[in-house]
Design a protein around this motif. Structure first.
Motif, short mmCIF file in Angstrom:
data_model
loop_
_atom_site.label_atom_id
_atom_site.label_comp_id
_atom_site.label_asym_id
_atom_site.label_seq_id
_atom_site.Cartn_x
_atom_site.Cartn_y
_atom_site.Cartn_z
N VAL A 1 52.37 37.91 30.96
CA VAL A 1 52.97 39.06 31.62
C VAL A 1 54.42 38.69 31.94
N PRO A 2 55.41 39.45 31.45
CA PRO A 2 56.80 39.10 31.77
C PRO A 2 57.00 38.85 33.26
N GLY A 3 57.59 37.69 33.56
CA GLY A 3 57.80 37.29 34.95
C GLY A 3 56.73 36.37 35.51
N ARG A 4 55.61 36.22 34.79
CA ARG A 4 54.57 35.29 35.24
C ARG A 4 55.16 33.88 35.26
N TYR A 5 54.97 33.18 36.40
CA TYR A 5 55.62 31.89 36.63
C TYR A 5 54.55 30.84 36.95
#
Length: 393
Positions: free
Chosen positions: A342-346
């Motif tokens: 998921v874009p932004g998953r860190y």
């Protein structure tokens, strides 16, 4: 919930993890998927392959490289204190790195070097672009000495390091693989962050983290040592032997029973699922703790969790980064290659079989702790199954 393999009934987190214990892949595992106050938790198997005690929610694991984002957060505490700036050259505190040399090309021998074109900065350390570290090709001349000289672990003995000052002096004698800021390289920059914290703060890394991170977040079971009173909860650690079976690499009274000569900011912590959950929730709250106090500024959290790599740097590091860039101390998803990207998953994974991520888009924290050494930079099947489940939970 997700569907089971045959699609006939809902499967819970325990149903995802338990088959890996039943087939002998893992002695045990602890998984946690949290969204706000809603937490799904599963503990399966045992603390060791002999069935010493059942796995529990408060079981303690060697968390390996999911130490890295915690170390980066500790650096950002010093940034928020005004004692560091990301643009600062690190030679101010690490004079051993005042005049590093760089191999002329990545394939060049160690005696074919040129001077660094600019100083290494704090931001280079945070984004793993110092010029030191693991490349996809571990056989390169400037990578091999990191292992041979005791600067980096080979994974068989995770905390076998030189004492801090000797460690840094030895590293400084090895040419860098790339110019500062030129390429993302794995691991060594996080260890350098730990040394920087000690030099700037005047405290040991364990003491600084305990005071400024663990105590403020209620991370009661996190540290570089597991005290004797807690070792009944400490898991044994395994690697796969030549026959595919489990071989003990470290037991409860082994390496984590005393303070290491070099507390590794890259992978030296032991912790629990709930302790890392407290850290993850702090990131989701943009630096605020559960009681409303501030551990980090919102700006520092945004810097930590943003991708700092160029497209070319990401492409050159696909052995480690799958659809991901790199923030400060951990990867950041930038491409939706798999259901869990998921874009932004860190977050990141650890070589002892651990995984921890925060997903700002859904307000979620996903943690899996196992006790089996990774055999490749490519994540194991049990991690991927957990991520797939967590993405749909």
């Amino acid at each position: 919930m997700t569907k089971s393999a045959n699609g006939s009934a809902p499967a819970g987190l325990g149903d995802v993890l338990r088959p890996y214990v039943e087939d002998g892949t893992l002695p045990g595992a602890v998984g946690l998927v949290a969204r706000g106050d809603d937490v799904e938790f599963a503990a399966v198997g045992s603390l060791d392959a002999g069935g010493r005690s059942p796995m529990a929610r408060d079981s303690i694991f060697r968390i390996a490289s999911i130490t890295k984002p915690i170390t980066a957060a500790a650096v950002m505490v010093l940034v928020d204190d005004g004692r560091l700036d990301p643009a600062d050259p690190v030679w101010r505190w690490l004079p051993e790195l005042a005049a590093p040399s760089v191999v002329r090309t990545p394939d060049s021998p160690l005696d074919d070097v040129v001077p660094a074109t600019r100083p290494i900065t704090v931001e280079d350390l945070l984004s793993s672009r110092t010029g030191y570290g693991f490349a996809p090709d571990f056989a390169l001349p400037a990578v091999r000495p990191l292992f041979a000289e005791g600067v980096q672990s080979d994974g068989r003995e995770p905390q076998r390091f030189l004492a801090t000052d000797e460690w840094l002096q030895t590293l400084a004698g090895i040419p860098m693989l790339h110019q500062p800021g030129e390429a993302w390289l794995y691991n060594t920059s996080s260890d350098l962050q730990g040394v920087l914290i000690e030099r700037v703060s005047g405290e040991s890394l364990p003491d600084f983290m305990a005071e400024r991170i663990f105590e403020r977040l209620g991370m009661r079971d996190t540290g570089f040592v597991v005290p004797a009173a807690k070792r009944d909860r400490f898991t044994s650690y395994y690697r796969t032997d030549a026959s595919g079976g489990l071989e003990v690499a470290d037991g409860p009274d082994g390496q984590w029973s005393s303070m290491p000569p070099f507390p590794s900011g890259a992978g030296g912590l032991a912790s629990t699922a709930d302790d890392w959950l407290a850290f993850g929730r702090m990131l989701l709250a943009e630096g605020a703790t559960a009681d409303g106090r501030r551990l980090l500024s919102a700006q520092s959290v945004r810097l930590m969790t943003a991708d700092h790599l160029t497209g070319a740097q990401r492409a050159a590091s696909r052995l480690f980064l799958e659809g991901q860039g790199w923030g400060f101390g951990a990867c950041v998803d930038v491409e939706p290659l798999d259901p869990w990207n998921v874009p932004g998953r860190y977050g990141w994974v650890g070589g002892t079989g651990t995984s921890a991520h925060v997903v700002p888009a859904t307000g979620s924290v996903h943690i899996l702790l196992t006790q089996l050494a990774a055999t490749s930079p490519v994540p194991a099947r049990q991690l991927r199954d957990f991520w797939r489940y967590a993405a749909g939970a």
